[in-house]
Design a protein around this motif. Structure first.
Motif, PDB file in Angstrom:
ATOM      1  N   ALA A 110       0.811  -1.224   0.000  1.00 44.42           N
ATOM      2  CA  ALA A 110       0.000   0.000   0.000  1.00 44.42           C
ATOM      3  C   ALA A 110       0.840   1.267   0.000  1.00 44.42           C
ATOM      4  CB  ALA A 110      -0.936  -0.006   1.205  1.00 44.42           C
ATOM      5  N   ARG A 111       2.079   1.192   0.468  1.00 45.59           N
ATOM      6  CA  ARG A 111       2.924   2.380   0.553  1.00 45.59           C
ATOM      7  C   ARG A 111       3.284   2.943  -0.820  1.00 45.59           C
ATOM      8  NH1 ARG A 111       7.499  -0.232   4.294  1.00 45.59           N
ATOM      9  NH2 ARG A 111       6.987  -1.952   2.859  1.00 45.59           N
ATOM     10  N   VAL A 112       3.209   2.113  -1.838  1.00 44.50           N
ATOM     11  CA  VAL A 112       3.571   2.543  -3.188  1.00 44.50           C
ATOM     12  C   VAL A 112       2.628   3.641  -3.689  1.00 44.50           C
ATOM     13  CG1 VAL A 112       3.748   1.786  -5.594  1.00 44.50           C
ATOM     14  CG2 VAL A 112       4.638   0.341  -3.750  1.00 44.50           C
ATOM     15  N   GLU A 113       1.366   3.615  -3.293  1.00 44.60           N
ATOM     16  CA  GLU A 113       0.373   4.551  -3.810  1.00 44.60           C
ATOM     17  C   GLU A 113       0.764   6.008  -3.553  1.00 44.60           C
ATOM     18  OE1 GLU A 113      -4.439   5.533  -3.447  1.00 44.60           O
ATOM     19  OE2 GLU A 113      -3.582   3.711  -2.545  1.00 44.60           O
ATOM     20  N   ALA A 114       1.134   6.328  -2.329  1.00 43.21           N
ATOM     21  CA  ALA A 114       1.480   7.716  -1.999  1.00 43.21           C
ATOM     22  C   ALA A 114       2.732   8.171  -2.739  1.00 43.21           C
ATOM     23  CB  ALA A 114       1.681   7.857  -0.492  1.00 43.21           C
ATOM     24  N   ILE A 115       3.665   7.257  -2.942  1.00 45.57           N
ATOM     25  CA  ILE A 115       4.895   7.623  -3.656  1.00 45.57           C
ATOM     26  C   ILE A 115       4.574   7.964  -5.110  1.00 45.57           C
ATOM     27  CG2 ILE A 115       7.212   6.877  -4.276  1.00 45.57           C
ATOM     28  CD1 ILE A 115       7.126   4.907  -1.963  1.00 45.57           C
ATOM     29  N   VAL A 116       3.662   7.211  -5.716  1.00 47.54           N
ATOM     30  CA  VAL A 116       3.273   7.495  -7.100  1.00 47.54           C
ATOM     31  C   VAL A 116       2.631   8.876  -7.204  1.00 47.54           C
ATOM     32  CG1 VAL A 116       1.787   6.781  -9.021  1.00 47.54           C
ATOM     33  CG2 VAL A 116       3.032   5.063  -7.699  1.00 47.54           C
ATOM     34  N   TYR A 117       1.835   9.268  -6.215  1.00 48.41           N
ATOM     35  CA  TYR A 117       1.241  10.612  -6.229  1.00 48.41           C
ATOM     36  C   TYR A 117       2.336  11.685  -6.256  1.00 48.41           C
ATOM     37  CZ  TYR A 117      -3.258   8.453  -5.001  1.00 48.41           C
ATOM     38  OH  TYR A 117      -4.404   7.706  -5.009  1.00 48.41           O
ATOM     39  N   ALA A 118       3.415  11.468  -5.513  1.00 47.64           N
ATOM     40  CA  ALA A 118       4.521  12.430  -5.508  1.00 47.64           C
ATOM     41  C   ALA A 118       5.185  12.499  -6.878  1.00 47.64           C
ATOM     42  CB  ALA A 118       5.540  12.044  -4.439  1.00 47.64           C
ATOM     43  N   PHE A 119       5.336  11.356  -7.514  1.00 44.92           N
ATOM     44  CA  PHE A 119       5.932  11.352  -8.848  1.00 44.92           C
ATOM     45  C   PHE A 119       5.008  12.005  -9.879  1.00 44.92           C
ATOM     46  CE2 PHE A 119       8.876   7.913  -7.356  1.00 44.92           C
ATOM     47  CZ  PHE A 119      10.054   8.569  -7.702  1.00 44.92           C
ATOM     48  N   ALA A 120       3.713  11.982  -9.642  1.00 45.33           N
ATOM     49  CA  ALA A 120       2.783  12.684 -10.538  1.00 45.33           C
ATOM     50  C   ALA A 120       3.063  14.178 -10.523  1.00 45.33           C
ATOM     51  CB  ALA A 120       1.341  12.399 -10.112  1.00 45.33           C
ATOM     52  N   LEU A 121       3.349  14.729  -9.349  1.00 42.62           N
ATOM     53  CA  LEU A 121       3.696  16.147  -9.241  1.00 42.62           C
ATOM     54  C   LEU A 121       4.993  16.436  -9.981  1.00 42.62           C
ATOM     55  CD1 LEU A 121       3.368  18.993  -8.129  1.00 42.62           C
ATOM     56  CD2 LEU A 121       4.437  18.192  -5.988  1.00 42.62           C
ATOM     57  N   ILE A 122       5.970  15.563  -9.857  1.00 43.91           N
ATOM     58  CA  ILE A 122       7.243  15.740 -10.556  1.00 43.91           C
ATOM     59  C   ILE A 122       7.027  15.743 -12.066  1.00 43.91           C
ATOM     60  CG2 ILE A 122       9.475  14.648 -11.021  1.00 43.91           C
ATOM     61  CD1 ILE A 122       9.426  13.610  -8.132  1.00 43.91           C
ATOM     62  N   SER A 123       6.195  14.831 -12.547  1.00 50.23           N
ATOM     63  CA  SER A 123       5.897  14.763 -13.978  1.00 50.23           C
ATOM     64  C   SER A 123       5.260  16.068 -14.466  1.00 50.23           C
ATOM     65  CB  SER A 123       4.961  13.585 -14.254  1.00 50.23           C
ATOM     66  OG  SER A 123       4.639  13.501 -15.623  1.00 50.23           O
ATOM     67  N   PHE A 124       4.345  16.601 -13.684  1.00 50.72           N
ATOM     68  CA  PHE A 124       3.675  17.851 -14.054  1.00 50.72           C
ATOM     69  C   PHE A 124       4.680  19.001 -14.158  1.00 50.72           C
ATOM     70  CE2 PHE A 124       1.228  21.692 -12.773  1.00 50.72           C
ATOM     71  CZ  PHE A 124       0.348  21.728 -13.854  1.00 50.72           C
ATOM     72  N   LEU A 125       5.591  19.091 -13.219  1.00 51.51           N
ATOM     73  CA  LEU A 125       6.591  20.156 -13.222  1.00 51.51           C
ATOM     74  C   LEU A 125       7.512  20.063 -14.435  1.00 51.51           C
ATOM     75  CD1 LEU A 125       7.580  20.246  -9.437  1.00 51.51           C
ATOM     76  CD2 LEU A 125       6.192  21.916 -10.674  1.00 51.51           C
ATOM     77  N   HIS A 126       7.867  18.856 -14.840  1.00 53.56           N
ATOM     78  CA  HIS A 126       8.754  18.675 -15.991  1.00 53.56           C
ATOM     79  C   HIS A 126       8.164  19.262 -17.266  1.00 53.56           C
ATOM     80  CE1 HIS A 126      11.311  15.142 -14.243  1.00 53.56           C
ATOM     81  NE2 HIS A 126      11.746  16.323 -13.864  1.00 53.56           N
ATOM     82  N   GLY A 127       6.851  19.294 -17.355  1.00 57.00           N
ATOM     83  CA  GLY A 127       6.214  19.802 -18.562  1.00 57.00           C
ATOM     84  C   GLY A 127       6.477  21.266 -18.823  1.00 57.00           C
ATOM     85  N   PHE A 128       6.805  22.032 -17.791  1.00 52.92           N
ATOM     86  CA  PHE A 128       7.002  23.473 -17.938  1.00 52.92           C
ATOM     87  C   PHE A 128       8.459  23.852 -18.197  1.00 52.92           C
ATOM     88  CE2 PHE A 128       3.001  23.097 -15.732  1.00 52.92           C
ATOM     89  CZ  PHE A 128       2.229  24.115 -16.277  1.00 52.92           C
ATOM     90  N   GLU A 129       9.367  22.883 -18.196  1.00 51.00           N
ATOM     91  CA  GLU A 129      10.790  23.182 -18.375  1.00 51.00           C
ATOM     92  C   GLU A 129      11.037  23.839 -19.724  1.00 51.00           C
ATOM     93  OE1 GLU A 129      14.156  20.061 -18.569  1.00 51.00           O
ATOM     94  OE2 GLU A 129      13.890  20.482 -16.422  1.00 51.00           O
ATOM     95  N   ASN A 130      11.922  24.804 -19.753  1.00 49.62           N
ATOM     96  CA  ASN A 130      12.203  25.601 -20.941  1.00 49.62           C
ATOM     97  C   ASN A 130      12.862  24.761 -22.032  1.00 49.62           C
ATOM     98  OD1 ASN A 130      12.767  27.611 -22.783  1.00 49.62           O
ATOM     99  ND2 ASN A 130      14.158  28.750 -21.464  1.00 49.62           N
ATOM    100  N   ILE A 131      12.236  24.680 -23.211  1.00 44.00           N
ATOM    101  CA  ILE A 131      12.771  23.915 -24.323  1.00 44.00           C
ATOM    102  C   ILE A 131      14.028  24.556 -24.893  1.00 44.00           C
ATOM    103  CG2 ILE A 131      11.453  25.111 -26.118  1.00 44.00           C
ATOM    104  CD1 ILE A 131      12.150  21.315 -25.945  1.00 44.00           C
ATOM    105  N   GLY A 132      14.268  25.811 -24.570  1.00 46.86           N
ATOM    106  CA  GLY A 132      15.435  26.518 -25.094  1.00 46.86           C
ATOM    107  C   GLY A 132      16.755  25.889 -24.710  1.00 46.86           C
ATOM    108  N   ILE A 133      16.793  25.112 -23.631  1.00 49.37           N
ATOM    109  CA  ILE A 133      18.058  24.523 -23.200  1.00 49.37           C
ATOM    110  C   ILE A 133      18.558  23.463 -24.173  1.00 49.37           C
ATOM    111  CG2 ILE A 133      17.652  25.020 -20.769  1.00 49.37           C
ATOM    112  CD1 ILE A 133      16.779  22.124 -20.394  1.00 49.37           C
ATOM    113  N   VAL A 134      17.714  23.035 -25.122  1.00 52.21           N
ATOM    114  CA  VAL A 134      18.168  22.112 -26.162  1.00 52.21           C
ATOM    115  C   VAL A 134      19.306  22.739 -26.960  1.00 52.21           C
ATOM    116  CG1 VAL A 134      17.506  20.963 -28.316  1.00 52.21           C
ATOM    117  CG2 VAL A 134      15.978  20.901 -26.347  1.00 52.21           C
TER     118      VAL A 134
END
Length: 515
Positions: A110-134
């Motif tokens: 059952a402990r895995v569920e809460a950890i996945v929720y945290a990774f969902a937030l990380i995934s959301f944040l990655h979407g806003f990263e500036n593409i210019g760094i390419v």
């Protein structure tokens, strides 16, 4: 072309520096955390990360590679790439939230569920990263990419260690990943002036290349994270934790050197992809250099695994020693597959990357699952990865030879000396280890490493040099290594020229300038 070759070489040095720093910091973090946490803690986070990595892999459309490859990419292409990533990462975060309870049920924890929720937030944040760094890679300004990666990794390690002492829990690992995402988002806008806008006007120019890259990434996920689902399900959190830590340790000297070199080589291959002779010379030189540096490091890990684990992780992690040894052998075989992935990308044949990786997955995962299910244990099961990699090796060499219009002997000519020297070195290390006192403490491990590492380096260097002389001192990776030593003032130029028996090291039109 010589300027390009110098830029690629410099880029490889920066990327190796970044990867070395990242892995060094990761190693320091693992060493400290292994004394605070237990294998089960690492396994729990790996279970959640397996799901997170699946979502990230599906959305890794290779838009950055498409932008790097297209020398005429415009602002609309960058805006389109950013928009696609933003939309996908938002949907991916939602998918993780919905899948979290099911992941916990699959792993029966059952402990895995809460950890996945945290990774969902990380995934959301990655979407806003500036593409210019390419542009850091496209314009071969690798110093900036080094600083970008440095900031992310350093902040993550500091937070992870601090939280581990404070929380004494697997949540320290999760909070470290979250910190890396936040710092990366901030640095991406602070280090590059590009400000992306919502747009899809350039999607037609990106989608063809990216479709195959997505397929390749999915196959690579199966290769890299597929075993996590099998090991986590059949061996539990403790078994998966031991496997992941062993994998991280085993990769330190091989693929962690190999990957940054390939990251820097790809832009160079892309720029000369229209010139087959130069591309062929550049490929062979790059493969020779990679083999020269990383195969001895990989096989050396096999010989020093026991004292290294005693020193770094302690007696609670001795179960990882045979796993580290097998996975280090795996690293050596994958290096011998060659830098064909970068080559296929540069030749606009990205589908071959996925085809080979998928073949590896289809051999490895069923065999690993059977071995674990039949009770052979994790140590035997991980040999399935080595078996698949070795089985596919000759087919990869044949395909590269076909595309570059070269003989298979040309490939083996640049790798056989480092391979033979590395195997000889491994034999010396294993034989010497039999005569050393039994390992009973971290201090004993440190003493053995003080004996084995210098011995291994010396044995490898002497055998490699002898084989090079016997072969007639051909112009290639060994010569390039001497040239780099001269450039860094590690050896005087006249000594290097005496070793090569030539009036110069690399001249105009040589392999050095072709890459």
């Amino acid at each position: 072309m010589k300027d390009l070759g110098n830029k690629v070489a410099s880029g490889a040095a920066w990327m190796m520096g970044l990867r070395t720093f990242q892995r060094f910091m990761g190693l320091i973090s693992t060493v400290i955390l292994a004394r605070i946490l237990v294998p089960e803690d690492f396994g729990l986070v790996a279970m959640a990360f397996a799901l997170y990595a699946l979502v990230e892999t599906i959305g890794a459309f290779g838009l950055d590679l498409a932008l790097i490859r297209d020398q005429k990419a415009e602002r609309r292409h960058y805006d389109t790439a950013w928009t696609i990533k933003l939309v996908y990462q938002s949907l991916g975060a939602l998918a993780l939230i919905l899948a979290a309870p099911h992941a916990a049920a699959f792993f029966d924890d059952a402990r895995v569920e809460a950890i996945v929720y945290a990774f969902a937030l990380i995934s959301f944040l990655h979407g806003f990263e500036n593409i210019g760094i390419v542009a850091f890679r496209k314009e071969l300004t690798f110093r900036k990419e080094f600083l970008f990666g440095f900031g992310k990794k350093a902040s993550a390690v500091v937070v992870t260690i601090a939280m581990a002492f404070y929380l004494q829990s697997y949540w320290a690992l999760v909070l470290g990943s979250l910190t890396s995402a936040i710092v990366g988002l901030t640095l991406s806008y602070g280090m590059h002036p590009f400000r992306p806008r919502l747009s899809l006007s350039g999607w037609r120019d990106l989608i063809g290349f990216s479709a195959w890259v997505t397929f390749n990434n999915a196959a690579m996920y199966g290769q890299g994270r597929g075993p996590d689902w099998i090991v986590g399900r059949l061996e539990g959190a403790a078994g998966l934790g031991a496997y992941r830590v062993a994998s991280d340790i085993a990769k330190l000297p091989s693929s962690e050197l190999y990957a940054p070199i390939m990251r820097a080589v790809f832009p160079g291959f892309a720029k000369v992809s229209h010139d087959l002779p130069r591309l062929r010379r550049g490929y062979l030189l790059a493969q020779g250099m990679v083999t020269l540096l990383t195969v001895p490091a990989a096989l050396g890990m096999v010989g020093v695994a026991a004292p290294l684990i005693w020193l770094l992780l302690g007696e609670n992690w001795l179960v990882t020693i045979p796993l580290v040894q097998v996975l280090a052998i795996l690293g050596a075989t994958r290096i011998l597959h060659g830098n064909r992935f970068s080559l296929f990308m540069a030749l606009n044949k990205p589908y071959w990357v996925g085809i080979f990786v998928l073949a590896d997955v289809l051999i490895t995962l069923p065999l690993m699952a059977y071995l674990l299910w039949a009770g052979y244990g994790l140590e035997v099961a991980v040999w399935s990865k080595v078996f698949a990699s070795s089985l596919l090796l000759p087919f990869g060499v044949m395909l590269v030879s076909h595309f570059l219009q070269m003989r298979g002997q040309d490939f083996f000519a640049v790798v056989w000396r480092p391979v033979v020297a590395s195997l000889t070195m491994l034999g010396v290390l294993l034989a010497t280890g039999q005569w050393l006192p039994e390992l009973t403490s971290s201090a004993a491990g440190a003493l053995q490493l003080l004996v084995l590492i210098p011995l291994g380096i010396t044995a490898y260097a002497l055998v490699l040099l002898a084989l090079w002389f016997v072969s007639g001192r051909p112009l290639g990776a060994e010569t390039r290594a001497l040239e780099m030593a001269v450039e860094r003032k590690l050896i005087k130029r006249h000594w290097a020229l005496k070793l090569t028996g030539k009036h110069q090291l690399f001249g105009a039109g040589s392999a050095s300038s072709s890459s």
